[in-house]
Each structure stands twice: as C-alpha cells, then as structure tokens.
Enzyme design. Sequence first.
Site, PDB file in Angstrom:
ATOM      1  N   SER A  57      -3.997  -1.289  -1.637  1.00  0.00           N
ATOM      2  CA  SER A  57      -4.570  -0.540  -0.371  1.00  0.00           C
ATOM      3  C   SER A  57      -5.921   0.102  -0.692  1.00  0.00           C
ATOM      4  O   SER A  57      -6.304   0.492  -1.719  1.00  0.00           O
ATOM      5  CB  SER A  57      -3.775   0.564   0.140  1.00  0.00           C
ATOM      6  OG  SER A  57      -4.094   1.563   1.054  1.00  0.00           O
TER       7      SER A  57
ATOM      8  N   LYS B 248       4.129  -0.921  -0.348  1.00  0.00           N
ATOM      9  CA  LYS B 248       2.864  -1.215   0.354  1.00  0.00           C
ATOM     10  C   LYS B 248       3.229  -1.347   1.805  1.00  0.00           C
ATOM     11  O   LYS B 248       2.691  -0.795   2.577  1.00  0.00           O
ATOM     12  CB  LYS B 248       2.229  -2.532  -0.228  1.00  0.00           C
ATOM     13  CG  LYS B 248       1.017  -2.868   0.516  1.00  0.00           C
ATOM     14  CD  LYS B 248      -0.204  -1.810   0.542  1.00  0.00           C
ATOM     15  CE  LYS B 248      -1.257  -1.908   1.398  1.00  0.00           C
ATOM     16  NZ  LYS B 248      -1.705  -3.253   2.002  1.00  0.00           N
TER      17      LYS B 248
ATOM     18  N   HIS C 213       3.814   2.156   2.805  1.00  0.00           N
ATOM     19  CA  HIS C 213       2.624   2.753   3.012  1.00  0.00           C
ATOM     20  C   HIS C 213       1.961   2.424   4.517  1.00  0.00           C
ATOM     21  O   HIS C 213       1.368   3.211   5.193  1.00  0.00           O
ATOM     22  CB  HIS C 213       1.775   2.120   1.900  1.00  0.00           C
ATOM     23  CG  HIS C 213       0.135   2.638   1.983  1.00  0.00           C
ATOM     24  ND1 HIS C 213      -0.274   1.872   2.823  1.00  0.00           N
ATOM     25  CD2 HIS C 213      -0.579   3.655   1.448  1.00  0.00           C
ATOM     26  CE1 HIS C 213      -1.802   2.472   2.842  1.00  0.00           C
ATOM     27  NE2 HIS C 213      -1.866   3.427   1.873  1.00  0.00           N
ATOM     28  N   ASN C 214       1.937   1.251   4.620  1.00  0.00           N
ATOM     29  CA  ASN C 214       1.266   0.791   5.924  1.00  0.00           C
ATOM     30  C   ASN C 214       1.939   1.290   7.177  1.00  0.00           C
ATOM     31  O   ASN C 214       1.345   1.587   8.277  1.00  0.00           O
ATOM     32  CB  ASN C 214       1.216  -0.822   5.983  1.00  0.00           C
ATOM     33  CG  ASN C 214       0.332  -1.424   5.220  1.00  0.00           C
ATOM     34  OD1 ASN C 214      -0.281  -0.775   4.118  1.00  0.00           O
ATOM     35  ND2 ASN C 214      -0.199  -2.722   5.335  1.00  0.00           N
TER      36      ASN C 214
ATOM     37  N   GLU D  68       1.115   4.738   7.436  1.00  0.00           N
ATOM     38  CA  GLU D  68      -0.398   4.591   8.281  1.00  0.00           C
ATOM     39  C   GLU D  68      -0.451   4.356   9.717  1.00  0.00           C
ATOM     40  O   GLU D  68      -1.052   5.289  10.489  1.00  0.00           O
ATOM     41  CB  GLU D  68      -1.222   3.229   7.399  1.00  0.00           C
ATOM     42  CG  GLU D  68      -2.475   3.081   7.873  1.00  0.00           C
ATOM     43  CD  GLU D  68      -2.738   1.821   7.074  1.00  0.00           C
ATOM     44  OE1 GLU D  68      -2.666   1.698   5.863  1.00  0.00           O
ATOM     45  OE2 GLU D  68      -3.295   0.782   7.672  1.00  0.00           O
TER      46      GLU D  68
END
Length: 466
Positions: free
Chosen positions: A133, A188, A191-192, A195
């Site tokens: 990231s 990940k 995480h997105n 986000e």
Amino acid sequence: MHKTDFGLIGLGVMGKSISLNIADNGFDISVYNRTEAGEAHITKNFINENKSFKNIQDFTELSAFVSSIKRPRKILIMIKAGAAIDSVIEQIIPLLDNDDIIIDGGNSHYKDTVKRTNYLATKGLNFVGCGISGGEEGARKGPSIMLGGTTEVYKHIAPILEKIAAKDSNNKPCCTHIGTDGAGHFIKMVHNGIEYAEMQLLAELYALLCKSLTNEEIATLFSKWNSGSESSYLLEITIAILRKKENGSYVLDHVLDQAKSKGTGSWSSQAALELGIPNTMILSSVFARYISSFKDDRTQLSKSIKPKIASEKLDVTSLKSAYRFARLINHQQGFKLIHEASVNYNWKLNLSEITRIWTNGCIIRSQLMETCISIFKSNTDIFEDKTILNSLISEEKNTITMLQYGLSQRVALDSFSSAYNYWVSMTTENLPANLIQAQRDYFGAHTYQRKGMDKSQSFHTNWKKL
Ligand code: NBP
C-alpha cells in the site's frame, strides 16, 4: 553480467516505482515487462529515463531475465490481478529452480493466493501473496508491505523488503510477516476496505459543508482537524484537493461525480458476509460508489425534487466529533473482520503489529492508527478499550446532531448513518430480532429459542391458531 539480488515483472505505475526504490537502496535488480505488439519500448524507456541507476538490468525475454537473478530467486510480479498472474506464473515455472520464491505484489484475491500457494508447492516453488500500500509515491519512497507465506520464506525476502518499506515512528520497517498463504492479501484487502469508508466519510462531510462553505473554507476547517487527533493522510490529501485551482477555478468543481472501484471494497464486504461480520461501513461505502455511477438516473430523478435551501445553521463543532465517532466505528468493524478471519483461517494474526505497519507508507495511516497499536496490544476489539468506549458514548450526541442536519438538508450520509445505526444496535440489549424469528417460524417452521431458556432448546408455535 553479474547476477542480481531481485527480479521484478511488470513495469506499470507500481512496478517502476518499486524497482527504483529497490535500486535506490543498493540492491541489484532485474526488470522485465511483457512485449506485446508495440510494447518492447517499455523496459528500454524505463532504463533511459533512469540512466543514473547502474544497478538495474532490463530484459524483454523471460528466460534471460530469470537466469540473471541469484538463487534462490526472489521475483516480484507487479501486474494486474486475476488471470494475468496465472499466465505469468505458468510462463516462469519451467524457468525456475526448486525453492525459488515468486511474490505476487498486486491486489490479488486472498482465495486465489491460497490456491496458487498450494499449486506452486507441488512444483517445489515458494509463493508469497504480498499486499503493498501507498500508491505510486509510497512504492517509490517507502510503502507498507503485508506479506503472506511461510516464516522461512519471509526470512529470505525480509532484508530487501524491510529495507525498501516505510519506517514507523520508532524507525522500524512498515513491513511484516502477516501469516500463512492468503493472510497478506486478506489484510491488504481489508486495508482497502477501511480506506473506502475513510474516503466516503470525508466525501459526506464535504457534501454537508459545501452547502454553506466555500472549498477554501472547508480546507481551512479540515486543516485545523488535521493538526490534532484526527490527522490522517487522507484528510491531508483532501485539503490539497479542495484547494487545487486551475485557471482561477477549483478543479474539484469540474470533476464528474461518479466514483470508480477496482474490487477490494466489494471483496472485503463479501468476506464480511461470508464470515458473518456486520461490516456495514465498508458495504455502505461500496454502495455509495455504485449509486454514484447512476448519474443519468440521478440527473433525471433530481428534476422532480425541489432543492433544499440551507436555513438552519450547521454546527461545525458537532461535525468533528461525529467524524471521530464514525472513524472509530470504521476501525472497530475493520479489525473485527480481521480478527474473525484470523480465527476462521487459523492465521494467528497480530492485530497490534498490523496497525503498526499501517502507521506509515500506507493510505490509511493516521493518528488514530497510532492509538490502535496500544489498543490491540491487550484487546482484540476496539470496544473493549474503556477510553474509546467512553469517547463513543460522549460523541453519540454530536453524531445525532450531524445526522439530523443531513436529513433536514437532504444530504445522503450513507456511511455516517451506518456507523450510528451499528453503534445503536450493538449497544441495545433487546433488538426486534424476536419478531424476525417469529416470522421465520410462522412461514417456514424454522423454530426459535426463548428468552431465559437454554439455547439448545428449539420451539415451534402454530402462529395461525388463536
Ligand atoms: P498498471 O496498470 O500501471 O500496470 C499494469 C502492469 O501489468 C503493466 O506492466 C502491464 O503490462 C502488466 N500486465 C497486464 Br495489464 N496484463 C498482463 C499480462 N497478461 N501479462 C503480463 N503483464 C501484464 O498497474 P499498477 O497500478 O502498477 O498495479 C499493479 C498491481 O498493483 C495491481 O494488482 C494493482 O491493483 C496493485 N496496486 C496498485 C496500486 C496503485 O496505487 N496503483 C497500489 C497498490 C497495489 P503492459 O505495460 O505491457 O500493459
């Protein structure tokens, strides 16, 4: 030519930046990009644009590329996720030797990573699903790196990847071994997802504020927030975006209001649905983007609605508090999903370590993420932290004020509402789910449990009989 330390396939936006980062850190690197019709220039152009780097070797032929790397080879594939990854893997398998390491640095689905790990193990090869990231700039200057695979393989690649990663406030690399097989890509993906919700919250604040403030005034307000506990990378870039002008007018005012997505938000939501975790904020943010894509329908339908003129005054102090409230819920939901996946897939994930590598280099780095490091040292759920819980209790009032204003002004607050409704439900002892159970039993004889009785006991009622 001497052998290089590392290989990279795919000189797209991310591949170019990571290659330069690796070379900058003193490692010798081999780079390769496919040579589809008319694309042979990609590697040459890259080398020509970066002539000062003497430690990059470029290739347009895969076998020469593979042979140029020291064994056990460490090859990072940095291309579009999906079938392209399988295609590249199949092309390099015959060229590799036992114990070589293939690292997939793209946003691949974690279940594909599990399959590829098992498949490559049958060929005597190591596979690492690696979440990266930080976008183009992070990749060049120091990204946050989330690695799957075995601990043994991690030891082989750590010296390079830890060197190129961003550093946390204690100068430790924002790079870690997350867990086996698909764990790195799962993390990940979430995480997105987090986000998505962080971006949507800022978009909803902007929607409310631009009813009464100019872009510059909103930027000034956000700058004040960004100097304190709510500071984050996404808030910082939002301020810059709000201020950006071209030929005297704000660029943002000319940007089409249709948000695109590449899949990690919907994958996070699907994972939450599969694991039974109510991640309402990521889901509402994904749907908000989908709704935005119906521009023609929205334009047509909006003609039947009278525009609301802001008459009430917006209480700006309630907004910051509501923003903090919703961000806490977003982080609580995101980490609840991670914790559940850890249990379900036996990944033994270290939540505190995950927050630590998200404090720099990545898109969701923030002051709140720093706070989360200590929260997750002793808890697996943000709600278990008394200070946070008290903060949510005191911020509830301001969230209501903000939502009421949004309703009165006809501003859709998908994610703020999701945060609030989730909080209210999670802090309510008796929900109307008793009625749902009764309805299910009425039409489907699904049975139900009774309050105060052993949950193993099922009841069925003939609801039609009075
Ligand atoms: P780009 O679109 O800039 O580059 C894509 C690369 O994939 C190019 O090198 C392209 O080669 C190659 N490629 C494709 Br498309 N199909 C291929 C195939 N069938 N065989 C071999 N190579 C193929 O993407 P990017 O932004 O660099 O992203 C790469 C990966 O990193 C993606 O999975 C993305 O989701 C992930 N990621 C991106 C970001 C970001 O901020 N951009 C951040 C984090 C992760 P060509 O040049 O010959 O077409």
